[in-house]
Structure formats: C-alpha cells, structure tokens
Design a protein around this motif. Structure first.
Motif, PDB file in Angstrom:
ATOM      1  N   ASP A   1      73.384  18.569  43.702  1.00  0.00           N
ATOM      2  CA  ASP A   1      72.381  19.325  42.974  1.00  0.00           C
ATOM      3  C   ASP A   1      71.572  18.350  42.118  1.00  0.00           C
ATOM      4  O   ASP A   1      71.954  18.020  41.003  1.00  0.00           O
ATOM      5  N   GLN A  48      71.362  25.131  39.255  1.00  0.00           N
ATOM      6  CA  GLN A  48      72.655  25.813  39.249  1.00  0.00           C
ATOM      7  C   GLN A  48      73.142  26.078  37.825  1.00  0.00           C
ATOM      8  O   GLN A  48      73.660  27.146  37.528  1.00  0.00           O
ATOM      9  N   GLN A  49      72.972  25.118  36.921  1.00  0.00           N
ATOM     10  CA  GLN A  49      73.358  25.327  35.522  1.00  0.00           C
ATOM     11  C   GLN A  49      72.547  26.469  34.905  1.00  0.00           C
ATOM     12  O   GLN A  49      73.095  27.319  34.199  1.00  0.00           O
ATOM     13  N   VAL A  51      71.020  29.014  36.411  1.00  0.00           N
ATOM     14  CA  VAL A  51      71.404  30.306  36.984  1.00  0.00           C
ATOM     15  C   VAL A  51      72.765  30.751  36.460  1.00  0.00           C
ATOM     16  O   VAL A  51      72.934  31.893  36.021  1.00  0.00           O
ATOM     17  N   THR A  52      73.731  29.853  36.459  1.00  0.00           N
ATOM     18  CA  THR A  52      75.075  30.193  35.998  1.00  0.00           C
ATOM     19  C   THR A  52      75.056  30.658  34.547  1.00  0.00           C
ATOM     20  O   THR A  52      75.652  31.686  34.197  1.00  0.00           O
ATOM     21  N   GLN A  53      74.370  29.930  33.676  1.00  0.00           N
ATOM     22  CA  GLN A  53      74.319  30.289  32.263  1.00  0.00           C
ATOM     23  C   GLN A  53      73.517  31.570  32.026  1.00  0.00           C
ATOM     24  O   GLN A  53      73.853  32.370  31.157  1.00  0.00           O
ATOM     25  N   TYR A  55      73.142  34.166  34.170  1.00  0.00           N
ATOM     26  CA  TYR A  55      73.945  35.310  34.606  1.00  0.00           C
ATOM     27  C   TYR A  55      75.086  35.573  33.630  1.00  0.00           C
ATOM     28  O   TYR A  55      75.389  36.716  33.307  1.00  0.00           O
ATOM     29  N   ALA A  56      75.723  34.516  33.124  1.00  0.00           N
ATOM     30  CA  ALA A  56      76.819  34.672  32.164  1.00  0.00           C
ATOM     31  C   ALA A  56      76.311  35.310  30.868  1.00  0.00           C
ATOM     32  O   ALA A  56      77.006  36.140  30.263  1.00  0.00           O
ATOM     33  N   LEU A  62      77.536  36.167  39.459  1.00  0.00           N
ATOM     34  CA  LEU A  62      76.614  35.343  40.255  1.00  0.00           C
ATOM     35  C   LEU A  62      76.505  35.871  41.678  1.00  0.00           C
ATOM     36  O   LEU A  62      77.513  36.253  42.274  1.00  0.00           O
ATOM     37  N   ALA A  65      75.453  32.002  46.856  1.00  0.00           N
ATOM     38  CA  ALA A  65      74.443  30.942  46.996  1.00  0.00           C
ATOM     39  C   ALA A  65      73.859  30.973  48.412  1.00  0.00           C
ATOM     40  O   ALA A  65      74.555  31.288  49.377  1.00  0.00           O
ATOM     41  N   TRP A 106      71.058  26.128  26.323  1.00  0.00           N
ATOM     42  CA  TRP A 106      72.235  26.994  26.282  1.00  0.00           C
ATOM     43  C   TRP A 106      72.790  27.207  24.881  1.00  0.00           C
ATOM     44  O   TRP A 106      73.738  27.974  24.707  1.00  0.00           O
TER      45      TRP A 106
END
Length: 109
Positions: A1, A48-49, A51-53, A55-56, A62, A65, A106
């Motif tokens: 990534d 990816q970071q 999107v992950t953060q 959604y969290a 998630l 992918a 974040w």
C-alpha cells in the motif's frame, strides 16, 4: 500500500484563511505578492489507514477489499491509486502561530 494522501482538518484551514485575510492588505495593488501554501497536516495516510479509521470512527464494519486488478476498478482509478500525494506543509507550519491544532488526521474527528 504505497498510495499516500495528505489531509487537513477544517479548523486548521479556517485558522489559516482567517489569519491570511487579517494579515494581508485588502486591495491587490497593495499586495506585493501572493504565496502558494500547501494546506496539509504532518502525517499523510495510506488509503487503507484512512478507510479503516473512518469506518471505525462511525462504528461500521469494513467492506471487503477490491483488488486493484479487479475488472470493477477503472483504469483511471487504478492510475490514481498507483500515485502518491504527499505534500509538505512547511510554510503553513511557519505561518500559523503554534502550528496546526490537529497535526494528525486520526487525533480528532
């Protein structure tokens, strides 16, 4: 990534614009030059970071992918994700008294 993108909190954008408006003259003839300034925080994120953060933060699981090689991904989107958009905010950091209020995406939504 390897796809990175720089972000900035809206509060820091507002501070910068307000400060700029208050420290420059109001007429173009009185302004000797215009400065271009990157508005970005100090920590670029991978997609990816981000999107992950994101959604969290809203408590949503998630999604699965989708690989870049998938036929669902257009050539244009594939090309976008093969680039990296990291920018420096050196001028912004020097311009804002005390620097950014939100130096990392974040830390606070």
């Amino acid at each position: 990534d390897h796809h990175y993108f720089s972000h900035i909190h809206v509060d820091d954008i507002a501070r910068c614009v307000a400060l700029w408006l208050n420290t420059t003259s109001k007429t173009p003839s009185e302004t000797p030059h215009v400065t271009v300034m990157n508005m970005a925080n100090t920590q670029p994120l991978t997609y990816q970071q981000l999107v992950t953060q994101s959604y969290a933060a809203v408590g949503v699981p998630l999604p699965d992918a989708v690989p870049l090689e998938s036929p669902q991904i257009s050539e244009r989107l594939r090309a976008y994700f093969q680039e990296s958009r990291r920018v420096r905010s050196t001028k912004l950091q020097a311009f804002l008294p005390g620097g950014l209020q939100h130096p990392r995406y974040w830390d606070e939504a």
